[in-house]
Design an enzyme around this catalytic site. Structure first.
Site, PDB file in Angstrom:
ATOM      1  N   ASP A  67      40.597  46.311  48.736  1.00  0.00           N
ATOM      2  CA  ASP A  67      39.897  46.616  47.484  1.00  0.00           C
ATOM      3  C   ASP A  67      38.766  47.617  47.667  1.00  0.00           C
ATOM      4  O   ASP A  67      38.374  47.934  48.791  1.00  0.00           O
ATOM      5  CB  ASP A  67      39.368  45.308  46.849  1.00  0.00           C
ATOM      6  CG  ASP A  67      38.685  44.396  47.861  1.00  0.00           C
ATOM      7  OD1 ASP A  67      38.294  44.875  48.938  1.00  0.00           O
ATOM      8  OD2 ASP A  67      38.550  43.199  47.583  1.00  0.00           O
ATOM      9  N   HIS A 138      38.902  33.795  45.130  1.00  0.00           N
ATOM     10  CA  HIS A 138      39.570  35.104  45.044  1.00  0.00           C
ATOM     11  C   HIS A 138      40.005  35.601  46.425  1.00  0.00           C
ATOM     12  O   HIS A 138      39.406  35.277  47.442  1.00  0.00           O
ATOM     13  CB  HIS A 138      38.726  36.140  44.297  1.00  0.00           C
ATOM     14  CG  HIS A 138      37.540  36.708  44.999  1.00  0.00           C
ATOM     15  ND1 HIS A 138      36.404  37.099  44.323  1.00  0.00           N
ATOM     16  CD2 HIS A 138      37.300  37.000  46.296  1.00  0.00           C
ATOM     17  CE1 HIS A 138      35.526  37.593  45.168  1.00  0.00           C
ATOM     18  NE2 HIS A 138      36.052  37.540  46.383  1.00  0.00           N
ATOM     19  N   GLU A 143      40.558  37.760  40.833  1.00  0.00           N
ATOM     20  CA  GLU A 143      39.737  36.683  40.314  1.00  0.00           C
ATOM     21  C   GLU A 143      40.613  35.589  39.697  1.00  0.00           C
ATOM     22  O   GLU A 143      41.813  35.807  39.462  1.00  0.00           O
ATOM     23  CB  GLU A 143      38.785  37.260  39.246  1.00  0.00           C
ATOM     24  CG  GLU A 143      37.857  38.345  39.782  1.00  0.00           C
ATOM     25  CD  GLU A 143      36.710  37.788  40.645  1.00  0.00           C
ATOM     26  OE1 GLU A 143      36.927  36.827  41.408  1.00  0.00           O
ATOM     27  OE2 GLU A 143      35.609  38.338  40.556  1.00  0.00           O
TER      28      GLU A 143
HETATM   29  C1  GLP Z   1      34.441  40.216  48.727  1.00  0.00           C
HETATM   30  C2  GLP Z   1      35.795  40.820  49.032  1.00  0.00           C
HETATM   31  C3  GLP Z   1      36.779  39.761  49.454  1.00  0.00           C
HETATM   32  C4  GLP Z   1      36.163  38.858  50.508  1.00  0.00           C
HETATM   33  C5  GLP Z   1      34.954  38.187  49.951  1.00  0.00           C
HETATM   34  C6  GLP Z   1      34.314  37.172  50.882  1.00  0.00           C
HETATM   35  O1  GLP Z   1      34.370  39.670  47.471  1.00  0.00           O
HETATM   36  N1  GLP Z   1      36.354  41.533  47.945  1.00  0.00           N
HETATM   37  O2  GLP Z   1      37.942  40.396  49.959  1.00  0.00           O
HETATM   38  O3  GLP Z   1      37.095  37.885  50.892  1.00  0.00           O
HETATM   39  O4  GLP Z   1      34.043  39.225  49.652  1.00  0.00           O
HETATM   40  O5  GLP Z   1      33.170  37.670  51.468  1.00  0.00           O
HETATM   41  P1  GLP Z   1      32.301  36.973  52.575  1.00  0.00           P
HETATM   42  O6  GLP Z   1      33.055  37.069  53.847  1.00  0.00           O
HETATM   43  O7  GLP Z   1      31.049  37.790  52.598  1.00  0.00           O
HETATM   44  O8  GLP Z   1      32.089  35.562  52.154  1.00  0.00           O
END
Ligand code: GLP
Length: 261
Positions: A67, A138, A143
């Protein structure tokens, strides 16, 4: 789905990195799907160290990220392109032209999404997809209520995601409210996938994604229907699972995992 529980977040990240390295050694032209977020930073640090110390070779690998925020240019330090260049691409021998993220500044975002799908298809598909999980379940930026057959598209972020990710922006209002994300259907077409989650804040959502029903309310639960999906957790993220003993027993006895004990 196979669940692997490690003692610490470091052990979990190291195991994820060793599995990716194993895939890359077996197939140097691997098509690798990549993720961002705080959880992945230690995975990329281990991969960068493996490149530096053991010569892990990324020269033929091609990557597609899950993304990118809409409206952020690649040079914007909050963009996922910037994150990837800092944490991985700048530290290993990969040509940037072999790395792709959705272009969040494309004039025609729908055309960009279609071209992203076509580019993945042209490589023959993603061999191995790395995934994190948001606290609302997600994957990528799919979402809750994302169709399980969804493809790469523009997604409006949920209030939960906005408040989770705003901490990365000095001015929280600067955080984009939309992103381009691979769809759940796109992710399910990867040949193998690995979801990594660590920390107690993820325990509740991991329990729902792994042991709950498959539901678009928890997009990560769709991975239950992926034919080859591993979920690597630390103890804290695994705390809400009811079948932990079975998962541990399975990991200890499954020949496929013997090389990772
Ligand atoms: C963002 C990304 C996701 C990821 C998520 C978790 O929202 N788009 O792909 O899984 O963060 O992030 P973290 O590892 O900081 O908890």
């Amino acid at each position: 789905m196979k669940v692997i529980i490690q003692n610490s977040a470091d052990d979990a990240a190291r195991l994820a990195a060793r599995i990716i390295a194993g895939q890359l050694r077996a197939n140097p032209a691997l098509v690798l799907g990549l993720a961002t977020g705080a959880t992945m930073e230690s995975v990329y640090a281990v991969l960068a160290a493996m490149h530096r110390d053991e010569g892990l070779d990324f020269s033929r690998c091609r990557t597609f990220n899950l993304d990118e925020y809409v409206g952020l240019a690649p040079e914007d330090e909050h963009s996922y392109r910037h994150y990837m260049n800092c944490h991985l691409f700048g530290k290993v021998n990969i040509g940037l032209r072999n790395t792709r993220l959705p272009n969040g500044t494309a004039v025609d975002l729908d055309a960009e999404c279609a071209s992203y799908e076509a580019a993945i298809k042209k490589t023959g598909g993603i061999d191995f997809q790395l995934l994190g999980i948001g606290s609302n379940g997600h994957i990528g930026f799919n979402e809750p209520l994302s169709s399980l057959r969804s493809r790469t598209r523009v997604m409006t972020l949920s209030p939960a995601t906005i408040s989770q990710n705003q901490r990365y922006f000095e001015n929280p209002d600067m955080m984009p409210k939309r992103a381009i994300t691979m769809g759940v259907g796109t992710i399910l077409e990867s040949k193998r996938c690995l979801l990594l989650a660590t920390g107690s804040a993820k325990a509740g959502v991991i329990a729902r994604a792994v042991e709950g029903s498959v539901s678009s309310m928890v997009p990560a639960s769709a991975l239950q229907i992926h034919p080859r999906c591993a979920v690597i957790l630390d103890e804290a993220a695994a705390a809400g699972l009811s079948e932990k003993e079975y998962y541990r027993w399975f990991f200890d006895h499954e020949p496929e995992w013997a090389e990772y004990h």
